[in-house]
Design a protein around this motif. Structure first.
Motif, PDB file in Angstrom:
ATOM      1  N   SER A  13       0.830  -1.206   0.000  1.00  0.00           N
ATOM      2  CA  SER A  13       0.000   0.000   0.000  1.00  0.00           C
ATOM      3  C   SER A  13       0.866   1.258   0.000  1.00  0.00           C
ATOM      4  O   SER A  13       0.597   2.211  -0.751  1.00  0.00           O
ATOM      5  N   MET A  14       1.914   1.269   0.808  1.00  0.00           N
ATOM      6  CA  MET A  14       2.810   2.429   0.855  1.00  0.00           C
ATOM      7  C   MET A  14       3.539   2.600  -0.476  1.00  0.00           C
ATOM      8  O   MET A  14       3.694   3.719  -0.970  1.00  0.00           O
ATOM      9  N   LEU A  15       3.981   1.498  -1.071  1.00  0.00           N
ATOM     10  CA  LEU A  15       4.662   1.583  -2.366  1.00  0.00           C
ATOM     11  C   LEU A  15       3.737   2.140  -3.440  1.00  0.00           C
ATOM     12  O   LEU A  15       4.165   2.916  -4.297  1.00  0.00           O
ATOM     13  N   ARG A  16       2.479   1.784  -3.386  1.00  0.00           N
ATOM     14  CA  ARG A  16       1.516   2.340  -4.353  1.00  0.00           C
ATOM     15  C   ARG A  16       1.365   3.844  -4.161  1.00  0.00           C
ATOM     16  O   ARG A  16       1.270   4.596  -5.129  1.00  0.00           O
ATOM     17  N   LYS A  17       1.357   4.283  -2.912  1.00  0.00           N
ATOM     18  CA  LYS A  17       1.258   5.718  -2.629  1.00  0.00           C
ATOM     19  C   LYS A  17       2.510   6.454  -3.122  1.00  0.00           C
ATOM     20  O   LYS A  17       2.414   7.565  -3.652  1.00  0.00           O
ATOM     21  N   VAL A  18       3.673   5.835  -2.959  1.00  0.00           N
ATOM     22  CA  VAL A  18       4.918   6.432  -3.447  1.00  0.00           C
ATOM     23  C   VAL A  18       4.875   6.528  -4.972  1.00  0.00           C
ATOM     24  O   VAL A  18       5.235   7.561  -5.557  1.00  0.00           O
ATOM     25  N   CYS A  19       4.424   5.475  -5.636  1.00  0.00           N
ATOM     26  CA  CYS A  19       4.311   5.496  -7.099  1.00  0.00           C
ATOM     27  C   CYS A  19       3.346   6.582  -7.567  1.00  0.00           C
ATOM     28  O   CYS A  19       3.617   7.290  -8.536  1.00  0.00           O
ATOM     29  N   THR A  20       2.233   6.726  -6.861  1.00  0.00           N
ATOM     30  CA  THR A  20       1.256   7.770  -7.190  1.00  0.00           C
ATOM     31  C   THR A  20       1.875   9.150  -7.030  1.00  0.00           C
ATOM     32  O   THR A  20       1.665  10.038  -7.867  1.00  0.00           O
TER      33      THR A  20
END
Length: 92
Positions: A13-20
């Protein structure tokens, strides 16, 4: 095992937020890297858009908030004393 899965889900979930968070920077980089068309007129709108995207939000997790703060602080002072008149004349 349950703790591991919860930790893994939180990490993803955190990695997705970083990618966003980083996607607009990737898009801007690709846009101004074009060799077939002039891109100098895109600099200010792109910078403004990135500054807007990197403003901290009270709902941001700590890591995302810290990244936004660093990105915003790096972008904000750019082009402050840029001679835009020269750029406008050059591209007219």
């Amino acid at each position: 095992m349950v703790g591991y899965i919860e930790e893994l889900v939180a990490s993803v979930s955190m990695l997705r937020k970083v990618c966003t968070l980083l996607k607009p920077h990737k898009d801007a980089t690709e846009l101004i890297s074009g060799e077939n068309y002039p891109t100098s007129s895109l600099i200010l709108p792109l910078q403004h858009g990135l500054l807007v995207k990197t403003k901290e939000d009270v709902n941001d997790p700590g890591m995302i908030s810290a990244m936004k703060s660093i990105l915003h602080a790096d972008l904000e002072p750019r082009y402050v004393n840029f001679p835009f008149e020269t750029l406008i004349i050059y591209h007219s």
